[in-house]
Design a protein around this motif. Structure first.
Motif, PDB file in Angstrom:
ATOM      1  N   ASP A   1       7.783   7.513  14.001  1.00  0.00           N
ATOM      2  CA  ASP A   1       7.475   8.156  15.102  1.00  0.00           C
ATOM      3  C   ASP A   1       7.352   9.625  14.600  1.00  0.00           C
ATOM      4  N   THR A   2       7.862   9.785  13.205  1.00  0.00           N
ATOM      5  CA  THR A   2       7.947  11.098  13.053  1.00  0.00           C
ATOM      6  C   THR A   2       6.892  11.388  11.751  1.00  0.00           C
ATOM      7  N   ASP A   3       6.324  10.427  11.359  1.00  0.00           N
ATOM      8  CA  ASP A   3       5.131  10.443  10.228  1.00  0.00           C
ATOM      9  C   ASP A   3       5.809  10.628   8.768  1.00  0.00           C
ATOM     10  N   GLU A   4       7.024  10.300   8.965  1.00  0.00           N
ATOM     11  CA  GLU A   4       8.015  10.555   7.707  1.00  0.00           C
ATOM     12  C   GLU A   4       8.115   8.937   7.070  1.00  0.00           C
ATOM     13  N   GLN A   5       7.988   8.652   5.920  1.00  0.00           N
ATOM     14  CA  GLN A   5       8.349   7.438   5.468  1.00  0.00           C
ATOM     15  C   GLN A   5       9.911   7.081   5.453  1.00  0.00           C
ATOM     16  N   GLY A   6      10.390   5.890   6.050  1.00  0.00           N
ATOM     17  CA  GLY A   6      11.672   5.865   6.054  1.00  0.00           C
ATOM     18  C   GLY A   6      11.774   4.470   5.017  1.00  0.00           C
ATOM     19  N   LYS A   7      12.929   3.772   5.290  1.00  0.00           N
ATOM     20  CA  LYS A   7      13.268   2.725   4.374  1.00  0.00           C
ATOM     21  C   LYS A   7      12.571   1.447   4.627  1.00  0.00           C
TER      22      LYS A   7
ATOM     23  N   LEU B   1       0.934  -1.253  -0.258  1.00  0.00           N
ATOM     24  CA  LEU B   1       0.049  -0.114   0.051  1.00  0.00           C
ATOM     25  C   LEU B   1       1.134   1.274   0.087  1.00  0.00           C
ATOM     26  N   SER B   2       0.216   2.408  -0.449  1.00  0.00           N
ATOM     27  CA  SER B   2       1.113   3.685  -0.572  1.00  0.00           C
ATOM     28  C   SER B   2       1.462   3.934   1.052  1.00  0.00           C
ATOM     29  N   TRP B   3       2.329   4.739   1.401  1.00  0.00           N
ATOM     30  CA  TRP B   3       2.361   5.331   2.761  1.00  0.00           C
ATOM     31  C   TRP B   3       1.306   6.206   3.111  1.00  0.00           C
TER      32      TRP B   3
END
Length: 83
Positions: A77-83, A52-54
């Protein structure tokens, strides 16, 4: 060749949300999940070997239940997509 689609979803009528929860989330009171007085219960069907998409949902709660297969979940925890 068409790209493989991730799958699809079915939307459950909000009036049937408690009945749906009784089947898939025993003991859950759907009134405890309402944010702004609304629910949007869905069944997702995800194709094998797809993703699914982030997603980031401000002011939305989600609970999941895997009915069949194995899934991987990545959180942040930051709502940013990681690896």
């Amino acid at each position: 060749m068409r790209p493989v689609q991730w799958g699809g979803f079915f939307v459950i009528d909000e009036e049937q949300a408690q009945q749906f929860a009784n089947v898939y989330f025993e003991g859950l009171n759907v009134d405890d999940l309402k944010i702004s007085g609304k629910l949007s219960p869905k069944i997702l069907i995800v194709a094998p070997n797809t993703r699914l998409s982030w997603q980031y949902h401000h002011r939305r709660a989600e609970i999941w239940r895997v009915v069949n297969g194995t899934v991987g979940v990545i959180t942040s925890d930051t709502d940013e997509q990681g690896k």
